[in-house]
Scaffold this motif. Structure first.
Motif, short mmCIF file in Angstrom:
data_model
loop_
_atom_site.label_atom_id
_atom_site.label_comp_id
_atom_site.label_asym_id
_atom_site.label_seq_id
_atom_site.Cartn_x
_atom_site.Cartn_y
_atom_site.Cartn_z
N ILE A 268 0.85 -1.18 0.00
CA ILE A 268 0.00 0.00 0.00
C ILE A 268 0.89 1.23 0.00
CG2 ILE A 268 -1.97 -1.11 1.17
CD1 ILE A 268 -1.01 0.12 3.77
N GLY A 269 0.27 2.37 -0.33
CA GLY A 269 1.03 3.59 -0.41
C GLY A 269 0.81 4.50 0.78
N ALA A 270 1.42 5.71 0.72
CA ALA A 270 1.31 6.67 1.82
C ALA A 270 -0.13 7.13 2.02
CB ALA A 270 2.22 7.86 1.55
N ALA A 271 -0.87 7.27 0.90
CA ALA A 271 -2.27 7.69 1.01
C ALA A 271 -3.09 6.68 1.81
CB ALA A 271 -2.87 7.87 -0.39
N GLU A 272 -2.80 5.40 1.55
CA GLU A 272 -3.53 4.36 2.26
C GLU A 272 -3.18 4.35 3.75
OE1 GLU A 272 -2.15 4.09 -0.60
OE2 GLU A 272 -3.70 3.41 -1.97
N VAL A 273 -1.88 4.61 4.06
CA VAL A 273 -1.47 4.65 5.47
C VAL A 273 -2.18 5.79 6.20
CG1 VAL A 273 0.48 5.00 7.03
CG2 VAL A 273 0.77 3.60 4.99
N LEU A 274 -2.24 6.96 5.56
CA LEU A 274 -2.95 8.09 6.18
C LEU A 274 -4.43 7.78 6.35
CD1 LEU A 274 -1.30 11.14 4.34
CD2 LEU A 274 -1.02 10.45 6.73
N THR A 275 -5.00 7.13 5.35
CA THR A 275 -6.41 6.76 5.46
C THR A 275 -6.64 5.81 6.63
OG1 THR A 275 -6.65 6.99 3.07
CG2 THR A 275 -8.36 5.76 4.23
N ILE A 276 -5.75 4.82 6.77
CA ILE A 276 -5.87 3.88 7.89
C ILE A 276 -5.74 4.62 9.22
CG2 ILE A 276 -4.74 1.95 9.06
CD1 ILE A 276 -6.46 1.20 6.65
N LEU A 277 -4.85 5.60 9.26
CA LEU A 277 -4.69 6.39 10.48
C LEU A 277 -5.99 7.10 10.85
CD1 LEU A 277 -2.79 7.59 12.64
CD2 LEU A 277 -2.26 9.41 11.05
N VAL A 278 -6.62 7.73 9.85
CA VAL A 278 -7.88 8.45 10.11
C VAL A 278 -8.99 7.47 10.49
CG1 VAL A 278 -9.67 9.88 9.06
CG2 VAL A 278 -7.26 10.36 8.59
N LEU A 279 -9.08 6.38 9.73
CA LEU A 279 -10.15 5.41 10.00
C LEU A 279 -10.00 4.78 11.38
CD1 LEU A 279 -10.49 3.57 6.55
CD2 LEU A 279 -12.01 5.30 7.52
N ALA A 280 -8.77 4.41 11.72
CA ALA A 280 -8.54 3.78 13.01
C ALA A 280 -8.85 4.75 14.15
CB ALA A 280 -7.11 3.28 13.11
N ALA A 281 -8.43 6.02 13.97
CA ALA A 281 -8.71 7.02 15.01
C ALA A 281 -10.21 7.24 15.16
CB ALA A 281 -8.01 8.33 14.66
N ARG A 282 -10.89 7.33 14.00
CA ARG A 282 -12.34 7.55 14.06
C ARG A 282 -13.07 6.33 14.60
NH1 ARG A 282 -15.88 8.74 15.79
NH2 ARG A 282 -17.74 9.86 15.10
N CYS A 283 -12.50 5.16 14.41
CA CYS A 283 -13.10 3.94 14.96
C CYS A 283 -12.88 3.87 16.47
CB CYS A 283 -12.44 2.73 14.27
SG CYS A 283 -13.36 1.20 14.46
N ALA A 284 -11.72 4.37 16.93
CA ALA A 284 -11.40 4.28 18.35
C ALA A 284 -12.24 5.23 19.20
CB ALA A 284 -9.90 4.57 18.57
N ASP A 285 -12.52 6.42 18.67
CA ASP A 285 -13.25 7.43 19.45
C ASP A 285 -14.58 6.94 20.02
OD1 ASP A 285 -11.63 9.52 19.80
OD2 ASP A 285 -12.43 10.75 18.18
N PRO A 286 -15.50 6.45 19.14
CA PRO A 286 -16.78 5.99 19.70
C PRO A 286 -16.65 4.77 20.58
CG PRO A 286 -16.63 5.49 17.35
CD PRO A 286 -15.47 6.37 17.68
N LEU A 287 -15.67 3.90 20.30
CA LEU A 287 -15.48 2.72 21.15
C LEU A 287 -15.06 3.13 22.57
CD1 LEU A 287 -13.70 0.23 18.72
CD2 LEU A 287 -16.06 0.14 19.55
N LEU A 288 -14.20 4.15 22.65
CA LEU A 288 -13.77 4.62 23.98
C LEU A 288 -14.92 5.24 24.75
CD1 LEU A 288 -10.29 6.17 23.09
CD2 LEU A 288 -10.73 4.09 24.41
N SER A 289 -15.91 5.82 24.03
CA SER A 289 -17.06 6.43 24.71
C SER A 289 -18.01 5.39 25.28
CB SER A 289 -17.82 7.33 23.74
OG SER A 289 -18.50 6.57 22.76
N LEU A 290 -17.83 4.12 24.87
CA LEU A 290 -18.73 3.07 25.36
C LEU A 290 -18.64 2.91 26.88
CD1 LEU A 290 -18.42 0.20 22.71
CD2 LEU A 290 -20.46 1.52 23.29
N SER A 291 -17.48 3.19 27.45
CA SER A 291 -17.33 3.04 28.90
C SER A 291 -18.25 4.00 29.64
CB SER A 291 -15.87 3.29 29.28
OG SER A 291 -15.71 3.20 30.68
N ASP A 292 -18.24 5.27 29.24
CA ASP A 292 -19.10 6.26 29.89
C ASP A 292 -20.56 6.00 29.56
OD1 ASP A 292 -19.62 8.75 31.33
OD2 ASP A 292 -20.12 9.57 29.37
#
Length: 571
Positions: A268-292
């Motif tokens: 994969i290329g740099a664009a895909e790595v950046l995309t994975i970074l954004v997707l993973a971060a956006r995926c983590a945010d709502p999951l972390l809110s599950l505790s509260d």
């Protein structure tokens, strides 16, 4: 939880909730899908022709706008539906409580229903307005993002998918670990609230006895238990919250490491790595809110379960074709009635002809008040039959039965309104002349005349601004205004001073005139004037006759009479 919510709301209110849930789900899916457009945007921006990114950026903007519109519509729908359902649930709960048998109510249950109808219902309905949208987003948006990752690169998608069961197991473990502490905290809160109310209500007695310091100690102990329960609740929740954070961060790290490995290998290329970074971060945010969210949802779910328990309590069945009683006589035939584990009556039979005044006497716990409650159908019997006018009370409508019966209790409850409003509850359409006549017969007019605001005087919550005798006069006036042919009296003068007792007794005499009367009484002159007396003990009628007949027999009633009259004789 959604199933419980829909069951509590009922068919009438379930449809708008389903529509709102569908709209919230669509918004969460749209948010996840919009991130898929980051791949072509970043590829174009980091490629040889950055200008090629414009069409994709336009598509991304349109997708974000569509998501924003859906999110706005879903949030607005959540608030509107939540507000509508809160109002509707108050009506539904009130209608249901009005249909439950009166025997269902007792002191502890009244307190529970009071809390449920206030804070509990607000907390349960907050699920729709405040918790449902972020909860659905926390589940559906990450799931959609995982699907996008699978479509983009199956290896990254599988890595993200592998974290899902771990997150679910952590949430389940947290919920199980905190369930007991949540229940304990609720119980301690109720206990502390009861102690506060008890402390305030008992001030006259405590001060007279010099026991205020001891009472402070009991209240302090209840508050310490609340504090300890809160601490245990926090400690039970903490491992789950920390564990969830570690799981999500570990999954995020694994995805980044895998994306870097694939990029270094040229997959994969740099664009895909950046995309994975954004997707993973956006995926983590709502999951972390599950505790509260989980803590808030558990509290709301507990109130929802309590509301569901009340609404699932079956009211007394109503006949499809109610039968009208033919007269005003009363009858209990071979009645067996159990209250909890205790058998109150076992094969009890009693006939009260129309127009007869029956007095029921006996020791405490003999079942006297329960007898009145069965006649008014506060409960249904376990065996046998209770008849009014020759008709089983289960074969006539509750409203028709209540129209025929006037009940005066020992403990009178008045609504927080004026004296006139409380009396008119007996018959709201009564004329002013009928109202005044009932008040005069109950000697309530004496009370009204000495009050500055007269009939417009407020009685306070439960009638707290009136004395016991004044409340009882209001109750008798209300029963007189109702003009029912059957009257049930439960120890109406047992706790009154001589002046009020005389006034109430006169009102009772007016109330009993020409009616079928069953009275539970200890006052001798009331018992003496009854047409017939039954002595009840341990759920059985041990003696039956007139006052003179029972005295001549020298049995249980005569002994009761001697005990009651002994102080008078000694004086």
């Amino acid at each position: 939880m959604i199933g419980t919510l829909l069951r509590v709301l009922g068919d009438r209110y379930a449809r708008p909730v389903r529509a709102t849930v569908a709209l919230m789900t669509a918004a969460a899916i749209a948010e996840g899908l919009s991130y898929a457009l980051l791949v072509p945007v970043l590829r174009a921006l980091l490629g040889d022709a950055p200008a090629d990114a414009w069409p994709w950026m336009g598509a991304l903007g349109a997708a974000v706008a569509a998501y924003a519109a859906l999110r706005y519509a879903s949030d607005l729908a959540g608030f509107r539906v939540g507000t509508t359902l809160l109002r509707g649930m108050y009506h539904r709960l009130g209608d249901h409580l009005a249909r439950l048998p009166l025997g269902w109510y007792h002191t502890d249950r009244l307190g529970q229903v009071s809390v449920l109808a206030g804070r509990g219902l607000l907390q349960a309905m907050s699920i729709i307005a405040h918790l449902l949208a972020p909860f659905i987003s926390a589940l559906v948006t990450p799931a959609t993002i995982v699907v996008v990752m699978l479509a983009f690169d199956w290896r990254l998608g599988l890595a993200a998918l592998a974290a899902a069961p771990v997150v679910a197991a952590t949430q389940r473990w947290t919920a199980r670990a905190t369930a007991a502490t949540d229940t304990e905290r609720h119980a301690r809160d109720q206990q502390a609230t009861g102690r506060v109310i008890e402390f305030l209500q008992a001030q006259p007695v405590l001060r007279a006895g010099g026991r205020t310091r001891e009472r402070f100690g009991m209240l302090d102990e209840a508050l310490r238990e609340v504090q300890q329960a809160s601490r245990r609740q926090t400690l039970a929740t903490l491992p789950g919250a920390v564990g969830l954070t570690l799981v999500v961060q570990a999954a995020f790290t694994v995805l980044l490491a895998l994306a870097a490995y694939l990029a270094l290998g040229g997959a994969i290329g740099a664009a895909e790595v950046l995309t994975i970074l954004v997707l993973a971060a956006r995926c983590a945010d709502p999951l972390l809110s599950l505790s509260d969210l989980g803590g808030k949802l558990r509290a709301a779910r507990a109130e929802l379960d309590r509301l569901d328990q009340v609404l699932r309590t079956e009211p007394l069945p109503e006949p499809a074709d109610p039968v009208q009683p033919a007269h005003q006589g009363l009858e209990l035939e071979s009645v067996t009635f159990r209250h909890g584990d205790r058998t109150v009556f076992d094969d009890l039979s009693l006939t009260i002809p129309e127009g007869q005044r029956l007095a029921v006497v006996g020791p405490s716990g003999a079942g006297k008040s329960t007898l009145l409650q069965l006649l008014a159908r506060f409960h249904d019997v376990d065996a046998g039959a209770v008849r009014v006018g020759g008709v089983d009370v289960r074969e006539t409508s509750t409203r028709g039965l209540m129209d025929r019966i006037a009940i005066v209790f020992q403990d009178v409850y008045l609504f927080d309104g004026t004296i006139e409003e409380n009396v008119r509850l007996g018959r709201p359409d009564a004329t002013d002349a009928e109202l005044r006549a009932a008040a005069t017969a109950a000697r309530l007019d004496e009370v009204v005349q000495r009050l500055p605001q007269g009939w417009a005087t407020g009685v306070g919550e439960g009638g707290a601004l009136l004395s016991g005798g004044e409340r009882q006069r209001v109750s008798i006036a209300r029963a007189l205004l109702k003009d029912a042919p059957i009257v049930l009296l439960d120890e109406v003068t047992s706790a009154l001073d001589p002046v009020n007792e005389a006034a109430v007794h006169q009102g009772v005499q007016h109330l009993m005139a020409g009616r079928t009367v069953v009275m539970v009484a200890h006052r001798l002159r009331t018992v003496q004037r009854a047409d017939r007396i039954v002595f009840l003990d341990d759920g059985h009628i041990v003696e039956d006759g007139t006052h003179d007949e029972l005295l001549r027999r020298g049995g249980r009633y005569a002994g009761f009479w001697d005990i009651v009259t002994a102080p008078t004789a000694d004086r």
